[in-house]
Design an enzyme around this catalytic site. Sequence first.
Site, short mmCIF file in Angstrom:
data_model
loop_
_atom_site.label_atom_id
_atom_site.label_comp_id
_atom_site.label_asym_id
_atom_site.label_seq_id
_atom_site.Cartn_x
_atom_site.Cartn_y
_atom_site.Cartn_z
N CYS A 1 34.63 -40.25 -28.26
CA CYS A 1 34.61 -39.01 -29.23
C CYS A 1 33.63 -38.18 -28.94
O CYS A 1 33.65 -37.10 -28.85
CB CYS A 1 34.48 -39.73 -30.56
SG CYS A 1 35.69 -40.76 -31.02
N ASP B 1 -6.60 -34.96 -25.00
CA ASP B 1 -6.78 -34.50 -26.32
C ASP B 1 -5.73 -33.33 -26.46
O ASP B 1 -5.48 -32.84 -27.49
CB ASP B 1 -8.08 -33.78 -26.58
CG ASP B 1 -8.55 -32.81 -25.63
OD1 ASP B 1 -7.64 -32.32 -25.10
OD2 ASP B 1 -9.81 -32.59 -25.61
N CYS C 1 33.55 -43.52 -31.28
CA CYS C 1 33.33 -44.14 -29.92
C CYS C 1 32.63 -43.20 -29.02
O CYS C 1 32.55 -41.90 -29.57
CB CYS C 1 34.35 -44.86 -29.47
SG CYS C 1 35.65 -43.91 -28.84
N ASP D 1 -8.80 -39.66 -19.86
CA ASP D 1 -9.90 -38.67 -20.12
C ASP D 1 -11.04 -39.33 -20.79
O ASP D 1 -10.90 -40.48 -21.44
CB ASP D 1 -9.51 -37.34 -20.87
CG ASP D 1 -10.52 -36.57 -21.35
OD1 ASP D 1 -11.10 -36.00 -20.04
OD2 ASP D 1 -10.73 -35.82 -22.24
N ASP E 1 -7.05 -30.71 -21.57
CA ASP E 1 -6.34 -31.52 -20.59
C ASP E 1 -4.85 -31.04 -20.66
O ASP E 1 -3.95 -31.76 -20.03
CB ASP E 1 -6.19 -32.93 -21.08
CG ASP E 1 -7.65 -33.44 -20.91
OD1 ASP E 1 -8.42 -33.37 -20.17
OD2 ASP E 1 -8.09 -34.13 -21.97
#
Length: 778
Positions: free
Chosen positions: A56, A678, A53, A478, A682
């Site tokens: 834990c 790309d 759970c 772009d 950029d």
Amino acid sequence: MNGSYIAVLAGGFGLIGFVVWFFWGGKRNTTPETTQAPQDTAECELNIQGMVCAACVGRVEKAIRRVTGTGEANVNLLVERATVTFDPLLTTSEQIIEAIENAGFDATLRDEDEKPQEQTPEQTEEVKDLLIRFVAAALLSLPVVVFGMAPHIGGWVTNNLFANRSNGMTTGNLHLQAMLTFWVLFCGDIFFRRAISALKQRDADMNVLIALGTLIAFLYSVAVTVFPNWFHSHAMHDVYFETSAVIVTLVLLGRLLEIRAKRKSRLAMEKLIELQPKTARVLRSGELTEVPIEAVEVGTLVLVRPGEKIPLDGVVTEGSSWVDESMITGESLPVEKAVGSKVTGATLNQKGSLTVQVSRVGKDTVLAQITRLVDRAQASRAPVQRLADKVTHYFVPTVIIIAILTFMGWFLLGTEPRLAPALVHAIAVLIIACPCALGLATPTAIMVGTGRGANLGVLIKDAETLETLHGVQTVVLDKTGTLTLGKPHLTDTLPAEGYTAATLLQWAGSVETQSEHPTAQAVIEGMKSWEMPLLLVANFEALTGQGVRAEVEGKTVLIGNLSLMTTQGVEVSEKWREQIQALAGEGKTCLCIAIQGSIAGILAVRDTLKPTAKEAVAHLTALGVETVLLSGDQKAVAEAVGREVGISKVVAEVLPHQKAQAIRQLQQQGKRVAMVGDGINDAPALALADVGIAIGSGTDIALETADVALLRDDLNTIPDSIELSRAVMQNIRQNLTFAFGYNVLGIPIATGLFTAWIGWTLSPMLASLAMALSSVSV
């Protein structure tokens, strides 16, 4: 108020005080938890068994952070894994594993070559062990249920088997039930052992609730069996052996169903792994040999026949064919491959035979990078999970306090006999509470979503990115290579007086052979059509955002935009400016060529829009997302492209660092921004955006650089990724709503609050069934 009431009140509030002190009071640990990441970091991945759970998960994280030198600890319940950063000068992975084991969990170092989502031997053994325990518990529980329920159902069993019973049950049968129930509890000893480990850490999880509920029911029933006269004198002769046995059996069943549900959520990832062929046909000394894929080395020649999968990444050295790359990129149309073409492992060769020279093996292949990226994303944790984590931290102790109050309320305010219903309702509260659902709500959706994204050709870096992406309000695109194909072609050649089209292209093409810019290739192709020889080029220099400069036959040549001409002192007449403006209005990019400081002519190139550009922009608009075109190209060119695809907001003539400034300006307006580029030119803008999206093919994309990597060169994957993130976040909200709602509604019903009003009550057995199914339903 008699003495028994006072004793219950005093004992109950004393027990509540102890719970508060034990779990929340005092100094929890003498070793301070690490709050800052270490400066010199290493990273390790650990497989962890025993987590059931969200509590834990919290225990494991606290155990890790208590180790001196550890930094960020990301523990995932669903994939049962932890990723830990630490200072190798202060600690080691072995010390971290030891700390986790001291907290009551099994931990092993994840092998670097271990395949993502691969079932470890420990995980396989855990499933076998659980199955054996469940079958044994079910077989042992069956007679307990029959003996326990028979007095209430009449018939032959009641008239014969229980003919001589005292108060509904013979002493012999009670002892038999006690013995069988003991062995059922023994089958579920994992819950008791893990509960003890949790309590040693002054913490609590689902195991503590199960252990308390079943143990209280069992011990009470044993007391009734051993001291029947005293209990019968107080009108308390019911035993709850079947309750204790059935709870353990159902919880074991729930754990098995939960593991099955986890397995199902991993199917998308497993399909990715299964794409990899197991063998390859290797060409050695002119002979074909079939070898395991792990034995193939870089530089090896492999033969791929029609209908076979390409085993590894490489380059075609012989043959031609069409290759289906949909299993990697999601692209439905096959791609033509010839000598010199790059191919990706796991893609399907359709028609001709190919000889491929292997360029990547093992973890360096595109498929391995994809699976590793998806694997890390699935193991990460979304910020929305923090709410569930905070609730879970207080959940179990709070449930224990509610159970104590429930017992006190029924004992003090109920009708005779008081003890039995008080006990039953308290046990139901302990059993129905389920922190598992809270722990699984988010990682289940993350795992399915990222796996589904990988199948669509959308790779999402981590869960935080997935959560951020769903709230994106603006997508910045772009132009070159994103909205367009990035392969411009020459459209116009306008020489100045004294030059011809051929000589202009010869001078320009000779210089552009030194450049890697997309427009350079268009000029070179234009020169080749005239079959002109190359001129000798010296002192070539690229001027970022403006163009290039070089010396050809002792003369200085400039090729670039108007900005370059202005900065270099080249005069551009009004006639040329009008011509440039007219060409730009047609969406063409103009290159001014100056030789020895004078304009020698103009070349115009035009890039082709991607087929899906208009459709993708329209799709984004339909999703309520604003689109912005960001380009270093001339304003008129960028605006023309924007009009063609349906983007009204255009920012043009910006250098790479200015693109980042444009992103910052949008963010300052309160917008959540995604940048699509790309991944190279950029990079500053991609890094600054809330979400950086790199678009390209799976063979050349830098998978690790972007928040989201789109393997298909298809702009429709941009809105697809946003829709995917929105669907995942909606699913997470639904899961968390159910998980919280289940506990908020289930616990009050278990306390018996509705019994007096509308007659609703809940037996511990039904509570255990509801708890077992709650995690699976998520």
